[in-house]
Design a protein around this motif. Structure first.
Motif, PDB file in Angstrom:
ATOM      1  N   PHE A 183      -0.714  -0.788   5.235  1.00 56.62           N
ATOM      2  CA  PHE A 183      -1.952  -1.548   5.277  1.00 56.62           C
ATOM      3  C   PHE A 183      -1.660  -2.847   6.023  1.00 56.62           C
ATOM      4  N   TRP A 220       0.846  -1.196   0.000  1.00 63.11           N
ATOM      5  CA  TRP A 220       0.000   0.000   0.000  1.00 63.11           C
ATOM      6  C   TRP A 220       0.878   1.241   0.000  1.00 63.11           C
ATOM      7  N   LEU A 253     -12.801   2.418   1.679  1.00 64.35           N
ATOM      8  CA  LEU A 253     -13.327   1.327   2.500  1.00 64.35           C
ATOM      9  C   LEU A 253     -14.362   0.491   1.741  1.00 64.35           C
ATOM     10  N   LEU A 288      -3.779  -8.387  -1.336  1.00 62.28           N
ATOM     11  CA  LEU A 288      -4.972  -8.434  -0.505  1.00 62.28           C
ATOM     12  C   LEU A 288      -5.825  -9.662  -0.803  1.00 62.28           C
ATOM     13  N   SER A 289      -6.040  -9.971  -2.065  1.00 63.55           N
ATOM     14  CA  SER A 289      -6.897 -11.109  -2.408  1.00 63.55           C
ATOM     15  C   SER A 289      -6.326 -12.416  -1.863  1.00 63.55           C
ATOM     16  N   ILE A 329     -12.744  -7.594   2.756  1.00 60.65           N
ATOM     17  CA  ILE A 329     -12.555  -7.100   4.125  1.00 60.65           C
ATOM     18  C   ILE A 329     -13.918  -7.043   4.813  1.00 60.65           C
ATOM     19  N   LEU A 359      -9.426  -4.844   8.715  1.00 65.20           N
ATOM     20  CA  LEU A 359      -8.457  -3.781   8.455  1.00 65.20           C
ATOM     21  C   LEU A 359      -7.976  -3.208   9.783  1.00 65.20           C
ATOM     22  N   GLU A 398     -14.376  -0.043  -1.431  1.00 67.45           N
ATOM     23  CA  GLU A 398     -13.623  -0.878  -2.357  1.00 67.45           C
ATOM     24  C   GLU A 398     -12.989  -2.061  -1.623  1.00 67.45           C
ATOM     25  N   LEU A 399     -12.439  -1.811  -0.436  1.00 67.55           N
ATOM     26  CA  LEU A 399     -11.835  -2.899   0.342  1.00 67.55           C
ATOM     27  C   LEU A 399     -12.881  -3.920   0.771  1.00 67.55           C
ATOM     28  N   LYS A 400     -14.068  -3.444   1.082  1.00 65.72           N
ATOM     29  CA  LYS A 400     -15.148  -4.370   1.449  1.00 65.72           C
ATOM     30  C   LYS A 400     -15.491  -5.276   0.270  1.00 65.72           C
ATOM     31  N   GLN A 453     -13.552  -6.377  -1.791  1.00 64.83           N
ATOM     32  CA  GLN A 453     -12.457  -7.334  -1.967  1.00 64.83           C
ATOM     33  C   GLN A 453     -12.353  -8.317  -0.806  1.00 64.83           C
ATOM     34  N   LEU A 505      -3.434  -6.156   7.787  1.00 66.04           N
ATOM     35  CA  LEU A 505      -4.669  -6.935   7.789  1.00 66.04           C
ATOM     36  C   LEU A 505      -4.635  -7.933   8.937  1.00 66.04           C
TER      37      LEU A 505
END
Length: 280
Positions: A72, A67, A202, A169-170, A210, A185, A204-206, A208, A74
């Motif tokens: 970032f 990032w 956020l 992330l994936s 999160i 996160l 967008e992260l959801k 993917q 996780l």
């Protein structure tokens, strides 16, 4: 009182996994998650002592994701059935950490600082990280404090900084979910995203994978945590709270307490508690 973000000597904490649980018992915690950096090596020992002490143990991990411009991290909380994918990913990160440390030692030597990897590793039971290099620089009187070591040498963009091995992330989300865990996160303000852009990031992260955000963290102000909690709830995230406890290396962080020295109430643990289904 509980805690969903702690570290032991299996990564960069000062207490062994066993002593971490004993400290939690002494502080009156009813449940604790161990979320060491890039390893679950301390979870078995911590779980055994937690059972003896009558504390609910929640196995977890903290993984770095690439990032920019910030960081970032996780959290994977509730890893009740470790998948081969996670074991393989953690082995990869262990090797990446080893190579990173060797590169930092090389940079130190190029600067004229006499050091070897064995010098850095001396007396360290777990993986070596930047805090151990900071300690070395203090011991060699190159700097006065660990904070100064980071500011001058080890922080992002400084002369001894080497990027840490990370997972996409994936990949990290898949490893965590396959292990029965929930991807969270950690300390969202570390992303260095403006408040105006944060909702979109956020969302967008959801999309993917999160599922939650650690809205309450001791590095944030109470007002910021309240704002993060409200934002997270509006976006449909689970909300968590943690101390990010490291023991004596960060004495300002206390087990079971988060921003503003607020107690982390038992209700925060509910989504992560073990059940027969999670252990099957």
């Amino acid at each position: 009182m509980i805690d969903l973000h702690t570290h032991s000597s299996a990564s960069d904490g000062s207490l062994s996994p066993e002593d971490l649980i004993r400290a939690a018992k002494k502080e009156g915690l009813s449940a604790i998650a161990l979320t060491d950096h890039d390893t679950i090596a301390g979870c078995a020992a911590a779980s055994a002592v937690a059972q003896q002490e009558g504390i609910v143990f929640i196995p977890g991990v903290e993984i770095e994701i690439p990032w920019e411009p910030g960081e970032f991290h996780l959290l994977g909380i509730g890893l009740y059935r470790i998948a081969p994918s996670l074991e393989e990913a953690l082995r990869y990160l262990e090797e990446e950490r080893h190579q990173r440390n060797e590169r930092i030692v090389q940079k130190m030597q190029e600067m004229g600082i006499p050091a070897s990897y064995e010098d850095i590793r001396q007396g360290i039971p777990g993986p070596v990280g930047r805090p151990h290099f900071a300690r070395f620089l203090v011991e060699r009187r190159i700097v006065k404090t660990k904070e100064q070591a980071f500011l001058r040498y080890l922080a992002k963009g400084r002369v001894l900084y080497v990027p840490k091995g990370a997972l996409k992330l994936s990949h990290a989300v898949r490893c965590i979910t396959e292990s029965g865990g929930i991807p969270i996160l950690a300390h969202p303000l570390s992303l260095y995203v403006s408040w105006g852009k944060l909702p979109g990031v956020l969302e967008e992260l959801k999309s993917q994978g999160i599922r939650g955000i650690e809205a309450w963290h001791p590095t944030a102000r109470v007002a910021e945590c309240e704002r993060l909690e409200k934002l997270g709830k509006n976006l449909g995230f689970l909300i968590t709270a943690g101390s990010d406890y490291h023991g004596s290396s960060r004495p300002e962080r206390q087990l079971g307490r988060t921003a503003g020295n607020r107690i982390i109430d038992d209700h925060w643990a509910a989504p992560f508690l073990p059940s027969p289904a999670k252990n099957s």
